[in-house]
Design a protein around this motif. Structure first.
Motif, PDB file in Angstrom:
ATOM      1  N   LEU A 230     -40.417  59.507  30.357  1.00 20.34           N
ATOM      2  CA  LEU A 230     -40.864  58.555  29.338  1.00 20.34           C
ATOM      3  C   LEU A 230     -40.536  57.144  29.783  1.00 20.34           C
ATOM      4  O   LEU A 230     -39.691  56.932  30.653  1.00 20.34           O
ATOM      5  CB  LEU A 230     -40.257  58.858  27.963  1.00 20.34           C
ATOM      6  N   CYS A 231     -41.229  56.177  29.184  1.00 13.09           N
ATOM      7  CA  CYS A 231     -40.989  54.757  29.432  1.00 13.09           C
ATOM      8  C   CYS A 231     -40.547  54.108  28.130  1.00 13.09           C
ATOM      9  O   CYS A 231     -41.065  54.431  27.061  1.00 13.09           O
ATOM     10  CB  CYS A 231     -42.252  54.070  29.938  1.00 13.09           C
ATOM     11  N   ARG A 232     -39.587  53.189  28.241  1.00 13.92           N
ATOM     12  CA  ARG A 232     -39.095  52.441  27.075  1.00 13.92           C
ATOM     13  C   ARG A 232     -39.706  51.046  27.097  1.00 13.92           C
ATOM     14  O   ARG A 232     -39.430  50.264  27.999  1.00 13.92           O
ATOM     15  CB  ARG A 232     -37.571  52.299  27.102  1.00 13.92           C
ATOM     16  N   VAL A 233     -40.516  50.723  26.122  1.00  8.49           N
ATOM     17  CA  VAL A 233     -41.141  49.397  26.103  1.00  8.49           C
ATOM     18  C   VAL A 233     -40.805  48.689  24.787  1.00  8.49           C
ATOM     19  O   VAL A 233     -40.861  49.283  23.731  1.00  8.49           O
ATOM     20  CB  VAL A 233     -42.672  49.470  26.291  1.00  8.49           C
ATOM     21  N   GLY A 234     -40.429  47.420  24.892  1.00  6.00           N
ATOM     22  CA  GLY A 234     -40.125  46.629  23.711  1.00  6.00           C
ATOM     23  C   GLY A 234     -40.906  45.342  23.702  1.00  6.00           C
ATOM     24  O   GLY A 234     -41.796  45.133  22.884  1.00  6.00           O
ATOM     25  N   ALA A 235     -40.602  44.451  24.655  1.00  8.91           N
ATOM     26  CA  ALA A 235     -41.271  43.146  24.702  1.00  8.91           C
ATOM     27  C   ALA A 235     -42.777  43.293  24.825  1.00  8.91           C
ATOM     28  O   ALA A 235     -43.540  42.521  24.234  1.00  8.91           O
ATOM     29  CB  ALA A 235     -40.725  42.323  25.869  1.00  8.91           C
ATOM     30  N   GLY A 236     -43.223  44.282  25.580  1.00 11.16           N
ATOM     31  CA  GLY A 236     -44.655  44.480  25.765  1.00 11.16           C
ATOM     32  C   GLY A 236     -45.392  44.785  24.479  1.00 11.16           C
ATOM     33  O   GLY A 236     -46.581  44.462  24.339  1.00 11.16           O
ATOM     34  N   ILE A 240     -45.422  40.377  25.318  1.00 11.33           N
ATOM     35  CA  ILE A 240     -44.672  39.743  26.395  1.00 11.33           C
ATOM     36  C   ILE A 240     -44.634  40.676  27.601  1.00 11.33           C
ATOM     37  O   ILE A 240     -44.138  41.800  27.507  1.00 11.33           O
ATOM     38  CB  ILE A 240     -43.233  39.422  25.954  1.00 11.33           C
ATOM     39  N   ASP A 241     -45.150  40.214  28.725  1.00  9.07           N
ATOM     40  CA  ASP A 241     -45.056  40.960  29.981  1.00  9.07           C
ATOM     41  C   ASP A 241     -44.119  40.203  30.919  1.00  9.07           C
ATOM     42  O   ASP A 241     -44.510  39.191  31.497  1.00  9.07           O
ATOM     43  CB  ASP A 241     -46.428  41.122  30.635  1.00  9.07           C
ATOM     44  N   PRO A 242     -42.888  40.659  31.085  1.00  8.47           N
ATOM     45  CA  PRO A 242     -41.945  39.942  31.953  1.00  8.47           C
ATOM     46  C   PRO A 242     -42.406  39.849  33.401  1.00  8.47           C
ATOM     47  O   PRO A 242     -41.983  38.935  34.121  1.00  8.47           O
ATOM     48  CB  PRO A 242     -40.657  40.780  31.839  1.00  8.47           C
ATOM     49  N   SER A 243     -43.270  40.763  33.830  1.00 11.37           N
ATOM     50  CA  SER A 243     -43.724  40.740  35.223  1.00 11.37           C
ATOM     51  C   SER A 243     -44.857  39.749  35.453  1.00 11.37           C
ATOM     52  O   SER A 243     -45.181  39.422  36.597  1.00 11.37           O
ATOM     53  CB  SER A 243     -44.187  42.135  35.649  1.00 11.37           C
ATOM     54  N   GLY A 244     -45.497  39.293  34.388  1.00 16.02           N
ATOM     55  CA  GLY A 244     -46.597  38.344  34.518  1.00 16.02           C
ATOM     56  C   GLY A 244     -47.838  38.902  35.176  1.00 16.02           C
ATOM     57  O   GLY A 244     -48.655  38.154  35.709  1.00 16.02           O
TER      58      GLY A 244
END
Length: 397
Positions: A230-236, A240-244
């Motif tokens: 599984l993947c944990r995503v919050g900002a996305g 918000i994509d921290p990787s840009g």
């Protein structure tokens, strides 16, 4: 999340600054991220859903692709349960002295980064009379939360004994990448390799059924080799994509009315300390929003807002309750609505721009709005969103 009794949040219909939260955007982002994830998707809704509303973000994410929720505090986890959310919820940042009994009784999954945590959770499970659901947390390279390599084997062995005796169930193995916002950074490969060793040790101890999770938003979008179960995503979730690398939809817009408009001559000092002195005759507008409401004081003199379709710069120091805007020759009047930040669709400044002006992160900006700011929630209509790369966006005419 339940607010303290002394906090009074104004009604959206009253005059003053207001946040508009677009759940449609959160729904679209969740679908996109769920499609990118090789396994299932955990929606991380810590910090009041990244400032967008704990329950609104949680329920929207769960109905648009997420299968579980993640928070840091026990209070957030219990607020979700109290609201009737029955989906799996993981809480991973509590001291070993915390009272884990209510969380165990509510079926909240708990992270154990140390033997002390494991023992406290096990004691709570014994007191409640039901097995605790545990994720063993490994430090994969941040020197922050999680068990160190030296402590990991003992933690796994102790957990395996309790698991075998039915006192708890180890349902997860978790870590975190230090530099996932910089795809290709060597630290990410080091973190992945460290996590693989941690998992191998846990499997050797007999923890064969625990699900593995390492990737947060940036790695979910850029590093499939880190996805695991599984993947944990919050900002996305909130755009918000921290990787840009991926165009997500911003879910927050801040608007405020002009309280007053005045004409001033050249040489007028603005705000505390007169950190700005006007160079020409101009009009100044006053917004009833300041650093107590979420406008970063560190953005003083650099921020911009949208007034009647034109970008206008903020002047002087941001005060606790007020921000001054250079209106120039715009025919603005008291009561006119100003867009402070938003998705950028109409030319307004974005959260990312405000983060740059305040030399901070978008995460810092969206989680900073205080309780005096009224909120308007726009429901999701479930449109589809195609994944768009940053290169696609730059190449558009």
């Amino acid at each position: 999340m339940t607010e303290p009794a002394h906090v009074v949040r104004p009604e959206p219909s009253l005059p003053g600054p207001r946040l508009e939260i677009d759940l449609e955007a959160i729904a679209d982002n969740t679908r996109l991220l769920a499609d990118r994830a090789r396994g299932s998707l955990m929606a991380v809704v810590k910090a009041d859903g990244f400032g967008h509303g704990l329950l609104d973000v949680a329920t929207t994410a769960l109905t648009h692709g997420a299968t579980s929720l993640g928070v840091t505090s026990l209070g957030e986890a219990m607020a979700l349960r109290s609201a009737g959310i029955a989906a799996p919820v993981l809480s991973w940042l509590s001291p070993p002295t915390a009272d884990f009994r209510p969380a165990v009784a509510a079926g909240v999954e708990l992270a154990a980064p140390s033997l002390e945590h494991l023992r406290a959770i096990r004691a709570a499970a014994d007191a409640v009379g039901r097995p605790a659901l545990v994720h063993l947390h490994a430090d994969t390279g941040l020197a922050r939360d999680g068990a160190s390599p030296d402590a990991w084997q003992q933690l796994c062995q102790a957990a395996a004994v309790d698991h075998g005796r039915g006192r708890l169930r180890v349902v997860g193995l978790m870590g975190h990448l230090a530099c996932a916002d910089r795809p290709g950074d060597p630290a990410n490969a080091v973190g992945r390799e460290a996590f693989a060793r941690f998992v191998a040790t846990a499997r050797a101890a007999g923890l064969d059924e625990a699900r593995c999770h390492l990737a947060a938003t940036a790695a979910t979008l850029t590093d499939p080799s880190s996805h695991h179960d599984l993947c944990r995503v919050g900002a996305g979730l909130v755009g918000i994509d921290p990787s840009g690398t991926t165009m997500l939809r911003s879910a927050m817009t801040l608007r405020a009315p002009l309280v007053s408009v005045r004409s001033v001559p050249a040489g007028t000092g603005v705000g505390y300390g007169h950190t700005h002195v006007t160079e020409r005759r101009t009009s100044l507008g006053l917004l009833p929003v300041g650093y107590a409401d979420g406008i970063p004081r560190s953005s003083s003199g650099r921020g911009e807002v949208l007034v009647h379709g034109r970008r206008c710069r903020t002047l002087g120091l941001v005060s606790m309750d007020q921000t001054v805007v250079d209106l120039g020759d715009l025919p603005a009047r008291p009561g006119d609505t100003v867009t402070v930040m938003g998705p950028g669709d109409d030319g307004e400044p974005t959260v990312t721009e405000w983060a740059a002006w305040s030399q901070s992160l978008p995460h810092d900006v969206v989680t900073g709005f205080g309780p005096r700011v009224a909120r308007t929630i726009h429901a999701a209509r479930s449109p589809r969103l195609r994944a768009v790369s940053a290169l696609d966006v730059r190449s558009r005419p």
